[in-house]
Motif scaffolding. Structure first.
Motif, mmCIF file in Angstrom:
data_model
loop_
_atom_site.group_PDB
_atom_site.id
_atom_site.type_symbol
_atom_site.label_atom_id
_atom_site.label_comp_id
_atom_site.label_asym_id
_atom_site.label_seq_id
_atom_site.Cartn_x
_atom_site.Cartn_y
_atom_site.Cartn_z
ATOM 1 N N PHE A 317 1.016 -1.306 -0.095
ATOM 2 C CA PHE A 317 -0.050 0.008 0.073
ATOM 3 C C PHE A 317 0.827 1.392 0.147
ATOM 4 O O PHE A 317 0.593 2.325 -0.515
ATOM 5 C CB PHE A 317 -0.955 0.006 1.288
ATOM 6 C CG PHE A 317 -1.968 -1.061 1.296
ATOM 7 C CD1 PHE A 317 -2.496 -1.464 -0.031
ATOM 8 C CD2 PHE A 317 -2.223 -1.436 2.559
ATOM 9 C CE1 PHE A 317 -3.566 -2.338 0.284
ATOM 10 C CE2 PHE A 317 -3.358 -2.483 2.532
ATOM 11 C CZ PHE A 317 -3.878 -2.810 1.358
ATOM 12 N N ASN A 318 1.962 1.046 0.661
ATOM 13 C CA ASN A 318 2.730 2.374 1.022
ATOM 14 C C ASN A 318 3.498 2.721 -0.415
ATOM 15 O O ASN A 318 3.605 3.876 -0.847
ATOM 16 C CB ASN A 318 3.849 2.181 1.902
ATOM 17 C CG ASN A 318 4.707 3.305 2.398
ATOM 18 O OD1 ASN A 318 4.122 4.403 2.436
ATOM 19 N ND2 ASN A 318 5.914 3.286 2.386
ATOM 20 N N MET A 319 3.869 1.548 -1.187
ATOM 21 C CA MET A 319 4.594 1.912 -2.487
ATOM 22 C C MET A 319 3.469 2.603 -3.469
ATOM 23 O O MET A 319 3.939 3.321 -4.179
ATOM 24 C CB MET A 319 4.923 0.403 -3.155
ATOM 25 C CG MET A 319 6.061 -0.128 -2.291
ATOM 26 S SD MET A 319 7.631 0.964 -2.179
ATOM 27 C CE MET A 319 8.093 0.915 -3.727
ATOM 28 N N GLU A 320 2.337 2.137 -3.320
ATOM 29 C CA GLU A 320 1.166 2.722 -4.333
ATOM 30 C C GLU A 320 1.050 4.061 -3.775
ATOM 31 O O GLU A 320 0.813 4.920 -4.491
ATOM 32 C CB GLU A 320 -0.006 1.834 -4.164
ATOM 33 C CG GLU A 320 -1.158 2.209 -4.938
ATOM 34 C CD GLU A 320 -2.649 1.246 -4.983
ATOM 35 O OE1 GLU A 320 -3.422 1.907 -5.490
ATOM 36 O OE2 GLU A 320 -2.272 0.208 -4.326
ATOM 37 N N ARG A 321 0.999 4.352 -2.652
ATOM 38 C CA ARG A 321 0.841 5.716 -1.979
ATOM 39 C C ARG A 321 1.817 6.742 -2.566
ATOM 40 O O ARG A 321 1.469 7.724 -3.048
ATOM 41 C CB ARG A 321 0.795 5.634 -0.558
ATOM 42 C CG ARG A 321 0.362 7.069 -0.082
ATOM 43 C CD ARG A 321 1.784 7.797 0.293
ATOM 44 N NE ARG A 321 2.739 7.197 1.094
ATOM 45 C CZ ARG A 321 3.962 7.791 1.055
ATOM 46 N NH1 ARG A 321 4.256 8.960 0.674
ATOM 47 N NH2 ARG A 321 4.903 7.298 1.789
ATOM 48 N N ARG A 322 3.086 6.271 -2.646
ATOM 49 C CA ARG A 322 4.370 6.919 -3.018
ATOM 50 C C ARG A 322 3.920 7.452 -4.545
ATOM 51 O O ARG A 322 4.267 8.669 -5.044
ATOM 52 C CB ARG A 322 5.359 6.203 -3.021
ATOM 53 C CG ARG A 322 5.761 6.331 -1.768
ATOM 54 C CD ARG A 322 7.373 5.715 -1.487
ATOM 55 N NE ARG A 322 8.025 5.585 -0.437
ATOM 56 C CZ ARG A 322 9.037 4.801 -0.111
ATOM 57 N NH1 ARG A 322 9.744 4.023 -0.979
ATOM 58 N NH2 ARG A 322 9.659 4.718 1.062
ATOM 59 N N GLU A 323 3.625 6.265 -5.259
ATOM 60 C CA GLU A 323 3.492 6.270 -6.663
ATOM 61 C C GLU A 323 2.205 7.563 -7.417
ATOM 62 O O GLU A 323 2.701 8.404 -7.917
ATOM 63 C CB GLU A 323 3.246 5.153 -7.416
ATOM 64 C CG GLU A 323 4.452 4.277 -7.616
ATOM 65 C CD GLU A 323 4.075 2.782 -7.789
ATOM 66 O OE1 GLU A 323 2.943 2.620 -8.572
ATOM 67 O OE2 GLU A 323 4.862 1.771 -7.979
ATOM 68 N N LEU A 324 1.129 7.157 -6.420
ATOM 69 C CA LEU A 324 0.135 8.277 -6.418
ATOM 70 C C LEU A 324 0.682 9.746 -6.117
ATOM 71 O O LEU A 324 0.412 10.737 -6.789
ATOM 72 C CB LEU A 324 -1.165 7.841 -5.775
ATOM 73 C CG LEU A 324 -1.869 6.517 -6.304
ATOM 74 C CD1 LEU A 324 -2.727 6.231 -5.082
ATOM 75 C CD2 LEU A 324 -2.755 7.006 -7.348
ATOM 76 N N ASP A 325 1.201 9.652 -4.960
ATOM 77 C CA ASP A 325 1.833 11.029 -4.570
ATOM 78 C C ASP A 325 2.475 11.890 -5.741
ATOM 79 O O ASP A 325 2.202 12.955 -5.933
ATOM 80 C CB ASP A 325 2.382 10.676 -3.181
ATOM 81 C CG ASP A 325 3.483 11.710 -2.627
ATOM 82 O OD1 ASP A 325 3.286 12.991 -3.115
ATOM 83 O OD2 ASP A 325 4.149 11.493 -1.914
ATOM 84 N N GLN A 326 3.544 10.952 -6.204
ATOM 85 C CA GLN A 326 4.353 11.558 -7.030
ATOM 86 C C GLN A 326 3.635 12.120 -8.552
ATOM 87 O O GLN A 326 3.612 13.256 -8.891
ATOM 88 C CB GLN A 326 5.450 10.813 -7.550
ATOM 89 C CG GLN A 326 6.448 10.468 -6.376
ATOM 90 C CD GLN A 326 7.357 9.214 -6.761
ATOM 91 O OE1 GLN A 326 7.155 8.616 -7.838
ATOM 92 N NE2 GLN A 326 8.422 9.075 -6.001
ATOM 93 N N GLU A 327 2.742 11.389 -8.719
ATOM 94 C CA GLU A 327 1.850 11.520 -10.133
ATOM 95 C C GLU A 327 0.947 12.755 -9.847
ATOM 96 O O GLU A 327 0.811 13.658 -10.513
ATOM 97 C CB GLU A 327 1.053 10.276 -10.392
ATOM 98 C CG GLU A 327 0.205 10.252 -11.533
ATOM 99 C CD GLU A 327 -0.535 9.098 -11.674
ATOM 100 O OE1 GLU A 327 -1.844 9.177 -12.035
ATOM 101 O OE2 GLU A 327 0.039 7.997 -11.398
ATOM 102 N N ILE A 328 0.088 12.875 -8.724
ATOM 103 C CA ILE A 328 -0.663 13.983 -8.432
ATOM 104 C C ILE A 328 -0.053 15.346 -8.109
ATOM 105 O O ILE A 328 -0.056 16.428 -8.675
ATOM 106 C CB ILE A 328 -1.571 13.548 -7.213
ATOM 107 C CG1 ILE A 328 -2.545 12.433 -7.743
ATOM 108 C CG2 ILE A 328 -2.361 14.652 -6.765
ATOM 109 C CD1 ILE A 328 -3.269 11.852 -6.554
#
Length: 562
Positions: A317-328
């Motif tokens: 979940f944390n890895m997915e959160r990081r990717e979303l964070d960077q993209e947004i």
């Protein structure tokens, strides 16, 4: 950045503290800046004791809360422990539910879904309790403004005990008990507890009725320390004591869930900073990407093998959160750059497709670049939801209060808040928020400030000095890691940019008649020209250790250079 040197303490106080503590001027200055003026103050600060943990019954309504829980146990009622989906909320639920289960079996836990239910007590949560024959709900880290929800629960013959630490509104919910040290009529000696801290006071009160002491509750303090670190509450008074003992638990005998996270890090000893940047984001990731109950499962699991599996899921979940964070964040930057070139006092962005779970992190990222009170909106059902973040010194909660006629609801703190509104009110609210900030903010606050504790020379940075500095920990608001300034430094000629993108600055500094010391400045790569060619420069920094190839040396953690 604005460099602000803190005022020098009064000479007689400085002289007194240096004499009674047998410390140098720098250490005495740091202590006085933190409100420590006497030998006894210093003893309390450097040597936290159990005696500094207050009597829980000093909190308004604690007797009522304990009596209602005891009645529920005596009558074999079902009890639900309900908390918010962030770190403070999930640690609170883990703490109170796991303690209650040691004395009584009929305990359920509930974390609202960030997307379906939103922040705080929800009608769905109360319906769930009603459907499952639950007659008592204990809310943690939420509920202080849930007037309509408490009334709804009462209609369904469900009692509520509120444990919260947010600012109450003009009216309190009609709950059985409202535990909140920020209540105007509450005389509890310390009002900066986090939600998990209030939960700890509740189990402290319950345990005292069973002949237990605070020492018996120490195994729960790893949760309290994690919440204190994550919720950015002041690390002073009782919070400092709870964090001090909690960090000892984290480093010596953490619960299986926290141990499972630590095992992924391969680190011997954790500081409260590690908790902020390593443990907390992983616990938070569950509620951001999936469901906060995953975090509660992790934090209440007693089997290390099972906890390790939970930790692996949460890491995903944390890895997915990081990717979303960077993209947004990237999309938000693009949106801001398209705006007309006009001076704005706020940063407000919106995209209906942004993930609700990471908009708070994105708001913090935007602050780092634009340094304005910031709101990041996304679609949430048929409404818009936003996370608010503020700049140092500006109360964003008060600003939202002045725009509340455009909002459905809002809540939070001085520097972080959440809100929802109808989509058709977005533009009028955005304009109103800009106007309120424009008319009330001190324009100096729009330039980041770095507060400097004291100017020192490099020769004052010794192993003994650093050993004393380490005793100032745990660090956090109102007791930040000391920041120093040194002037007329020169690089030895080997300064360079390091890191994958060469974003960071590495140098070795000397000062007249002082030994050399290395320095690392994260995201200060653009300052390289200021130090090249042995040009003199001033630096603001904190002191820490650097371990390389088995050798540990002191270094400057550079904050800014000019």
């Amino acid at each position: 950045m604005r460099w602000t040197l803190k005022p020098k303490p009064e000479a007689h106080k400085l002289k007194h503290l240096m004499e009674v503590l047998q410390v140098n001027e720098v250490v005495a200055t740091l202590l006085l800046q933190r409100g420590i003026e006497t030998y006894e103050d210093a003893k309390t600060f450097f040597r936290p004791t159990i005696a500094q943990i207050h009597d829980p019954f000093l909190m308004k309504d604690m007797e009522l809360a304990v009596a209602r829980i005891e009645k529920a146990i005596a009558n074999d009622e079902n009890i639900m422990v309900y908390g918010d989906y962030d770190v403070d909320g999930t640690t609170s639920v883990a703490l109170v539910s796991s303690y209650l289960k040691t004395i009584y079996p009929n305990i359920a836990t509930y974390i609202p879904d960030r997307y379906e239910e939103g922040y705080g007590v929800s009608f769905q949560g109360i319906d769930y309790a009603s459907d499952n024959d639950i007659s008592l709900i204990i809310t943690l880290d939420c509920g202080i403004k849930a007037i309509d929800k408490v009334d709804y629960a009462t209609e369904k013959e469900i009692d509520i005990i509120i444990c919260d630490h947010h600012r109450p509104g003009n009216e309190l919910p009609k709950a059985v008990a409202v535990l909140d040290p920020k209540r105007d009529d509450c005389n509890y000696p310390y009002d900066e507890l986090c939600g998990c801290g209030v939960g700890f006071k509740l189990i402290q009160a319950l345990s005292s009725k069973r002949g237990q002491t605070v020492t018996d509750l120490f195994p729960y303090l790893d949760l309290v320390a994690t919440a204190i670190a994550a919720d950015i509450v002041p690390v002073t008074g009782e919070n400092r004591t709870l964090a001090h003992f909690g960090m000892q638990v984290i480093n010596s005998a953490p619960r299986a869930g926290i141990k499972a996270i630590i095992n992924q890090l391969k680190k011997d000893s954790l500081t409260i900073t590690d908790v902020v940047f390593v443990i907390a984001p992983r616990i938070n990731a569950a509620g951001r990407i999936s469901q906060g109950l995953h975090a509660v499962e992790l934090l209440t699991e007693e089997n290390i093998e099972v906890a390790t599996q939970y930790a692996a899921s949460i890491e995903a979940f944390n890895m997915e959160r990081r990717e979303l964070d960077q993209e947004i964040t990237k999309e938000a930057f693009q949106q801001i750059e398209k705006l007309e070139e006009q001076e704005r006092f706020t940063t407000v962005v919106y995209d209906e497709n942004w993930h609700k779970g990471v908009i708070g992190i994105v708001a913090s990222r935007l602050i780092e670049t634009y340094y304005r009170p910031t709101l990041v909106f996304t679609k949430s059902g048929d409404k818009l939801a936003a996370s608010a973040r503020s700049v140092k010194g500006f109360d964003v909660y008060n600003a939202l209060e002045q725009c509340k006629e455009h909002l459905i609801q809002f809540g939070g703190h001085k520097y972080a808040a959440g809100l929802t509104l109808k989509e058709e009110n977005y533009q009028v609210f955005k304009d109103a928020f800009e106007e309120v900030v424009k008319n009330t903010i001190d324009k100096n606050l729009l330039t980041p400030e770095i507060l400097i504790d004291k100017e020192i020379t490099l020769k004052e940075i010794t192993p003994k000095f650093y050993r004393i500095l380490k005793q100032f920990a745990p660090f956090g608001p109102r007791n930040m890691s000391p920041v120093f300034m040194s002037t007329e430094l020169k690089d030895t000629g080997w300064a360079k940019c390091v890191g994958a993108d060469e974003d960071h600055l590495k140098l070795t500094a000397v000062q007249q008649r002082s030994p050399r010391i290395s320095g690392i400045g994260f995201n200060l790569g653009d300052k390289l020209p200021k130090v090249q060619g042995k040009k003199p420069f001033d630096a603001v920094y904190s002191v820490d250790e650097n371990t390389w190839n088995g050798n540990t040396t002191l270094q400057m953690r550079l904050r800014d250079i000019r």
